[in-house]
Design a protein around this motif. Sequence first.
Motif, PDB file in Angstrom:
ATOM      1  N   ILE A 259       0.844  -1.202   0.000  1.00 48.43           N
ATOM      2  CA  ILE A 259       0.000   0.000   0.000  1.00 48.43           C
ATOM      3  C   ILE A 259       0.881   1.254   0.000  1.00 48.43           C
ATOM      4  N   LYS A 260       1.907   1.246   0.827  1.00 48.16           N
ATOM      5  CA  LYS A 260       2.851   2.369   0.880  1.00 48.16           C
ATOM      6  C   LYS A 260       3.522   2.559  -0.482  1.00 48.16           C
ATOM      7  N   GLN A 261       3.915   1.439  -1.087  1.00 46.42           N
ATOM      8  CA  GLN A 261       4.573   1.497  -2.396  1.00 46.42           C
ATOM      9  C   GLN A 261       3.617   2.017  -3.466  1.00 46.42           C
ATOM     10  N   LEU A 262       2.381   1.566  -3.452  1.00 43.05           N
ATOM     11  CA  LEU A 262       1.387   2.051  -4.415  1.00 43.05           C
ATOM     12  C   LEU A 262       1.130   3.545  -4.235  1.00 43.05           C
ATOM     13  N   PHE A 263       1.075   3.992  -2.983  1.00 39.70           N
ATOM     14  CA  PHE A 263       0.886   5.418  -2.703  1.00 39.70           C
ATOM     15  C   PHE A 263       2.047   6.229  -3.277  1.00 39.70           C
ATOM     16  N   ARG A 264       3.261   5.790  -3.011  1.00 35.73           N
ATOM     17  CA  ARG A 264       4.439   6.490  -3.524  1.00 35.73           C
ATOM     18  C   ARG A 264       4.476   6.449  -5.049  1.00 35.73           C
ATOM     19  N   PHE A 265       4.135   5.291  -5.611  1.00 33.45           N
ATOM     20  CA  PHE A 265       4.096   5.155  -7.065  1.00 33.45           C
ATOM     21  C   PHE A 265       3.085   6.135  -7.649  1.00 33.45           C
ATOM     22  N   GLY A 266       1.956   6.306  -6.962  1.00 32.67           N
ATOM     23  CA  GLY A 266       0.939   7.249  -7.420  1.00 32.67           C
ATOM     24  C   GLY A 266       1.434   8.685  -7.408  1.00 32.67           C
ATOM     25  N   ILE A 267       2.153   9.058  -6.373  1.00 37.92           N
ATOM     26  CA  ILE A 267       2.696  10.416  -6.290  1.00 37.92           C
ATOM     27  C   ILE A 267       3.736  10.638  -7.386  1.00 37.92           C
ATOM     28  N   VAL A 268       4.662   9.694  -7.534  1.00 42.86           N
ATOM     29  CA  VAL A 268       5.691   9.822  -8.572  1.00 42.86           C
ATOM     30  C   VAL A 268       5.041   9.793  -9.948  1.00 42.86           C
ATOM     31  N   GLY A 269       4.115   8.867 -10.146  1.00 45.46           N
ATOM     32  CA  GLY A 269       3.433   8.766 -11.434  1.00 45.46           C
ATOM     33  C   GLY A 269       2.616  10.003 -11.758  1.00 45.46           C
ATOM     34  N   GLY A 270       1.943  10.554 -10.750  1.00 40.14           N
ATOM     35  CA  GLY A 270       1.164  11.776 -10.960  1.00 40.14           C
ATOM     36  C   GLY A 270       2.053  12.952 -11.337  1.00 40.14           C
ATOM     37  N   THR A 271       3.173  13.060 -10.663  1.00 42.03           N
ATOM     38  CA  THR A 271       4.117  14.128 -10.978  1.00 42.03           C
ATOM     39  C   THR A 271       4.707  13.928 -12.373  1.00 42.03           C
TER      40      THR A 271
ATOM     41  N   VAL B 277      -0.222   2.884 -19.710  1.00 41.85           N
ATOM     42  CA  VAL B 277       1.224   2.735 -19.548  1.00 41.85           C
ATOM     43  C   VAL B 277       1.597   2.718 -18.065  1.00 41.85           C
ATOM     44  N   MET B 278       0.875   3.448 -17.235  1.00 37.13           N
ATOM     45  CA  MET B 278       1.163   3.458 -15.801  1.00 37.13           C
ATOM     46  C   MET B 278       0.984   2.060 -15.204  1.00 37.13           C
ATOM     47  N   ILE B 279      -0.062   1.366 -15.577  1.00 40.09           N
ATOM     48  CA  ILE B 279      -0.285  -0.001 -15.096  1.00 40.09           C
ATOM     49  C   ILE B 279       0.844  -0.906 -15.578  1.00 40.09           C
TER      50      ILE B 279
ATOM     51  N   SER C 274       9.872  10.965 -22.839  1.00 37.55           N
ATOM     52  CA  SER C 274      11.284  10.782 -22.479  1.00 37.55           C
ATOM     53  C   SER C 274      11.678  11.638 -21.282  1.00 37.55           C
ATOM     54  N   VAL C 275      11.245  12.898 -21.278  1.00 34.52           N
ATOM     55  CA  VAL C 275      11.556  13.797 -20.161  1.00 34.52           C
ATOM     56  C   VAL C 275      10.949  13.256 -18.864  1.00 34.52           C
ATOM     57  N   SER C 276       9.702  12.838 -18.917  1.00 34.91           N
ATOM     58  CA  SER C 276       9.047  12.341 -17.707  1.00 34.91           C
ATOM     59  C   SER C 276       9.647  11.012 -17.255  1.00 34.91           C
ATOM     60  N   THR C 277      10.160  10.223 -18.192  1.00 32.99           N
ATOM     61  CA  THR C 277      10.781   8.950 -17.847  1.00 32.99           C
ATOM     62  C   THR C 277      12.058   9.152 -17.040  1.00 32.99           C
ATOM     63  N   VAL C 278      12.837  10.159 -17.370  1.00 31.93           N
ATOM     64  CA  VAL C 278      14.050  10.453 -16.598  1.00 31.93           C
ATOM     65  C   VAL C 278      13.673  10.788 -15.149  1.00 31.93           C
ATOM     66  N   PHE C 279      12.683  11.670 -14.983  1.00 31.62           N
ATOM     67  CA  PHE C 279      12.211  11.985 -13.637  1.00 31.62           C
ATOM     68  C   PHE C 279      11.714  10.722 -12.935  1.00 31.62           C
ATOM     69  N   ASN C 280      10.895   9.942 -13.642  1.00 32.28           N
ATOM     70  CA  ASN C 280      10.300   8.744 -13.071  1.00 32.28           C
ATOM     71  C   ASN C 280      11.376   7.747 -12.636  1.00 32.28           C
ATOM     72  N   TYR C 281      12.420   7.598 -13.419  1.00 32.01           N
ATOM     73  CA  TYR C 281      13.497   6.672 -13.070  1.00 32.01           C
ATOM     74  C   TYR C 281      14.144   7.078 -11.751  1.00 32.01           C
ATOM     75  N   ILE C 282      14.526   8.322 -11.668  1.00 36.71           N
ATOM     76  CA  ILE C 282      15.225   8.801 -10.466  1.00 36.71           C
ATOM     77  C   ILE C 282      14.322   8.658  -9.240  1.00 36.71           C
ATOM     78  N   ALA C 283      13.090   9.099  -9.342  1.00 34.99           N
ATOM     79  CA  ALA C 283      12.167   9.032  -8.207  1.00 34.99           C
ATOM     80  C   ALA C 283      11.812   7.592  -7.838  1.00 34.99           C
ATOM     81  N   SER C 284      11.639   6.742  -8.837  1.00 34.11           N
ATOM     82  CA  SER C 284      11.288   5.341  -8.571  1.00 34.11           C
ATOM     83  C   SER C 284      12.414   4.606  -7.864  1.00 34.11           C
ATOM     84  N   ILE C 285      13.629   4.823  -8.312  1.00 35.10           N
ATOM     85  CA  ILE C 285      14.777   4.152  -7.713  1.00 35.10           C
ATOM     86  C   ILE C 285      15.015   4.670  -6.292  1.00 35.10           C
ATOM     87  N   LEU C 286      14.868   5.959  -6.089  1.00 30.50           N
ATOM     88  CA  LEU C 286      15.167   6.541  -4.785  1.00 30.50           C
ATOM     89  C   LEU C 286      14.037   6.394  -3.762  1.00 30.50           C
ATOM     90  N   TRP C 287      12.769   6.330  -4.227  1.00 25.70           N
ATOM     91  CA  TRP C 287      11.676   6.465  -3.290  1.00 25.70           C
ATOM     92  C   TRP C 287      10.593   5.390  -3.366  1.00 25.70           C
TER      93      TRP C 287
END
Length: 126
Positions: A5-17, A113-115, A46-59
């Motif tokens: 649940i915590k991971q899904l919440f964080r994924f939602g925040i990163v994905g929304g951003t 794509v998010m799923i 591509s731009v959003s993927t770079v952000f998503n990579y960094i945030a996903s790996i770190l958080w």
Amino acid sequence: MINLIKQLFRFGIVGGTAFLIDYAVLFVCTEFLGIHYFISSIISFSVSTVFNYIASILWVFDVDQSKSQSKNFVIFIVLSIVGLGINQLIMWVGVEYLHVYYMIVKIGATAIVMIFNFVTRKMFLE
């Protein structure tokens, strides 16, 4: 279960951003820079993927540290390229064949794509 649940919440925040970044770059490239929506969509994704990579790996994901960071990055990029293909196919069909405004099609493409991203990143990065 609490960790998921915590991971899904964080994924939602990163994905929304990431979505807001993707959506804004798509709009700016298409409407203000005059780039065709299909090319703008590649740029914005591509731009959003770079952000998503960094945030996903770190958080978001508990990345398997036994794998090298370069291997994790390659896996992430390969999955992102597949996601980009899905995104572009949906954009093309939605705009060219269904005649839906590209910014509306982008919302549906992003949801699909998010799923894909969550399931595949959880499978291959953890």
